[in-house]
Design a protein around this motif. Structure first.
Motif, PDB file in Angstrom:
ATOM      1  N   MET A 151       0.826  -1.206   0.000  1.00  0.00           N
ATOM      2  CA  MET A 151       0.000   0.000   0.000  1.00  0.00           C
ATOM      3  C   MET A 151       0.863   1.260   0.000  1.00  0.00           C
ATOM      4  SD  MET A 151      -3.041  -1.115  -0.272  1.00  0.00           S
ATOM      5  CE  MET A 151      -2.302  -2.475  -1.216  1.00  0.00           C
ATOM      6  N   GLU A 152       1.960   1.231   0.722  1.00  0.00           N
ATOM      7  CA  GLU A 152       2.871   2.379   0.720  1.00  0.00           C
ATOM      8  C   GLU A 152       3.456   2.588  -0.675  1.00  0.00           C
ATOM      9  OE1 GLU A 152       6.441   4.250   3.404  1.00  0.00           O
ATOM     10  OE2 GLU A 152       6.442   2.065   3.113  1.00  0.00           O
ATOM     11  N   GLN A 153       3.831   1.497  -1.333  1.00  0.00           N
ATOM     12  CA  GLN A 153       4.393   1.585  -2.676  1.00  0.00           C
ATOM     13  C   GLN A 153       3.389   2.152  -3.676  1.00  0.00           C
ATOM     14  OE1 GLN A 153       5.627  -2.453  -3.442  1.00  0.00           O
ATOM     15  NE2 GLN A 153       7.332  -2.362  -1.976  1.00  0.00           N
ATOM     16  N   LEU A 154       2.097   1.871  -3.444  1.00  0.00           N
ATOM     17  CA  LEU A 154       1.047   2.369  -4.334  1.00  0.00           C
ATOM     18  C   LEU A 154       0.727   3.848  -4.111  1.00  0.00           C
ATOM     19  CD1 LEU A 154      -1.498  -0.613  -4.367  1.00  0.00           C
ATOM     20  CD2 LEU A 154       0.044   0.093  -6.199  1.00  0.00           C
ATOM     21  N   GLY A 155       1.232   4.404  -3.008  1.00  0.00           N
ATOM     22  CA  GLY A 155       1.008   5.820  -2.738  1.00  0.00           C
ATOM     23  C   GLY A 155       0.034   6.125  -1.630  1.00  0.00           C
ATOM     24  N   ALA A 156      -0.274   5.136  -0.794  1.00  0.00           N
ATOM     25  CA  ALA A 156      -1.180   5.382   0.339  1.00  0.00           C
ATOM     26  C   ALA A 156      -0.581   6.436   1.264  1.00  0.00           C
ATOM     27  CB  ALA A 156      -1.424   4.089   1.110  1.00  0.00           C
ATOM     28  N   ASP A 157      -1.448   7.259   1.844  1.00  0.00           N
ATOM     29  CA  ASP A 157      -1.002   8.317   2.751  1.00  0.00           C
ATOM     30  C   ASP A 157      -0.771   7.800   4.161  1.00  0.00           C
ATOM     31  OD1 ASP A 157      -1.345  10.926   1.100  1.00  0.00           O
ATOM     32  OD2 ASP A 157      -3.166   9.777   0.722  1.00  0.00           O
ATOM     33  N   ALA A 158      -1.442   6.721   4.522  1.00  0.00           N
ATOM     34  CA  ALA A 158      -1.316   6.076   5.820  1.00  0.00           C
ATOM     35  C   ALA A 158      -1.949   4.698   5.684  1.00  0.00           C
ATOM     36  CB  ALA A 158      -2.017   6.884   6.914  1.00  0.00           C
ATOM     37  N   VAL A 159      -1.784   3.851   6.699  1.00  0.00           N
ATOM     38  CA  VAL A 159      -2.468   2.557   6.707  1.00  0.00           C
ATOM     39  C   VAL A 159      -3.072   2.320   8.081  1.00  0.00           C
ATOM     40  CG1 VAL A 159      -1.111   1.427   4.907  1.00  0.00           C
ATOM     41  CG2 VAL A 159      -0.338   1.312   7.290  1.00  0.00           C
ATOM     42  N   ALA A 199       7.902  -1.385   9.366  1.00  0.00           N
ATOM     43  CA  ALA A 199       8.039  -1.755   7.956  1.00  0.00           C
ATOM     44  C   ALA A 199       7.761  -0.613   6.978  1.00  0.00           C
ATOM     45  CB  ALA A 199       7.116  -2.931   7.636  1.00  0.00           C
ATOM     46  N   VAL A 200       7.021   0.400   7.404  1.00  0.00           N
ATOM     47  CA  VAL A 200       6.654   1.485   6.486  1.00  0.00           C
ATOM     48  C   VAL A 200       7.054   2.835   7.059  1.00  0.00           C
ATOM     49  CG1 VAL A 200       4.724   0.156   5.537  1.00  0.00           C
ATOM     50  CG2 VAL A 200       4.317   1.729   7.455  1.00  0.00           C
ATOM     51  N   SER A 201       7.121   3.829   6.185  1.00  0.00           N
ATOM     52  CA  SER A 201       7.492   5.175   6.624  1.00  0.00           C
ATOM     53  C   SER A 201       6.293   6.108   6.723  1.00  0.00           C
ATOM     54  CB  SER A 201       8.523   5.771   5.665  1.00  0.00           C
ATOM     55  OG  SER A 201       8.004   5.827   4.340  1.00  0.00           O
ATOM     56  N   ILE A 202       5.136   5.656   6.267  1.00  0.00           N
ATOM     57  CA  ILE A 202       3.919   6.462   6.365  1.00  0.00           C
ATOM     58  C   ILE A 202       3.258   6.234   7.722  1.00  0.00           C
ATOM     59  CG2 ILE A 202       3.466   6.582   3.881  1.00  0.00           C
ATOM     60  CD1 ILE A 202       1.613   4.201   4.143  1.00  0.00           C
TER      61      ILE A 202
END
Length: 309
Positions: A124-132, A158-161
């Protein structure tokens, strides 16, 4: 940027998109109280969603969002309505947002997928999600397998968002715990069922009040569609049929219209009373505003009192 800044809300609380329940009265109440209300669009046509958005706008001038179940066949239609109505936050589930992400981003929409695993969070982060939203198996409705306490810190690493914690959060202590695990906000569903503004049958609310810590169960794991609900006669029959390895069609026939039976008709024995494991914590029905204020006060006190010796 914090979740409150990203979503333009006062408190870092999102309301879960509970099917057939998260409609204008509840959504607006959560937004008015400083959180982010979210309309559950599952099963709606484009015009039904438009009507619900407009009802919500009539009840609040605060931000609110719409949840899209991506397995639905009319996502393109719903997307058009969301853009036309100026909704600025979309949460997603039950599928990949890859096809629609460019359209949403071009429209200036903040996109927050709900994820059950680290792998999907990264995608989801790679797709451009703003948060999860990292949702643990303690949640009500459709769930994954990993608990919130195990899932949340792994997704955070695992993610930066920004990551929002969900599943098993029903009071200020749960909010403080989610923040301790690295979350920047929380999504709460089950606790909002027992509120004055929640548009469910009174019997549904009473079932949540009566439920104890072990009164929910997950069905459907064998068929790849796990759902957590409060145990009742329908659930017992479902479990019996599952144990007999009956065809999926038989199980689907048993559950056909079961959510409507519980939510609208108040049949909590033959309907699907979707709720999370925190039902055992719910002891009274409250106004949404009072509940959010109580949770935030308790979260602040809990966080300030924490000492590790």
């Amino acid at each position: 940027m914090s979740i409150t800044e990203l979503l333009h809300i006062k408190y870092p609380i999102m309301q879960g998109a509970m099917a057939q329940i998260a409609k204008a009265p509840l959504v607006a109440a959560v937004s008015n109280a400083g959180g982010l209300g979210i309309i559950a669009s599952g099963g709606m046509s484009g015009e039904e969603l438009r009507a619900e958005i407009q009802k919500t706008k009539a009840l609040t001038d605060k931000p609110f969002g719409v949840n899209l179940m991506l397995m639905m066949t009319n996502i393109e239609e719903l997307t058009a309505v969301i853009i036309e109505e100026g909704v600025k936050v979309v949460t997603t589930g039950a599928g990949t947002p890859k096809t629609y992400m460019p359209i949403w981003k071009e429209a200036g929409i903040t996109v927050i997928p709900v994820v059950p695993s680290v792998m999907i969070a990264r995608k989801m982060e790679q797709l451009g999600a703003d948060a999860v939203v990292a949702e643990g198996t303690e949640a009500g409705g459709h769930v994954g397998e990993t608990t919130t306490m195990a899932l949340l810190p792994q997704v955070v690493d695992a993610v930066s968002i920004p990551v929002i914690g969900a599943g098993g959060i029903g009071d200020g202590r749960g909010i403080a715990a989610a923040f301790a695990l690295g979350a920047q906000g929380v999504q709460i569903g089950t606790r909002f069922l027992a509120t004055d503004e929640c548009p469910v049958h009174e019997n549904f609310k009473l079932a949540c009040l009566k439920a104890k810590d072990r009164d929910t169960v997950v069905t459907g794991r064998r068929n790849g569609a796990p759902v957590r609900s409060i145990k009742n006669q329908m659930i017992k029959e479902y479990q019996r049929l599952e144990d007999e390895n009956v065809d999926r069609d038989v199980l689907e026939e048993l559950t056909l219209g079961s959510l409507r039976k519980a939510v609208q008709e108040g049949d909590t024995e033959n309907g699907s009373v979707m709720a999370g494991q925190i039902t055992g914590m719910i002891t009274e029905i409250k106004p949404v505003d009072a509940l959010i204020q109580e949770m935030m006060t308790q979260a602040t006190k809990t966080a300030s009192a924490l000492t590790i010796k």
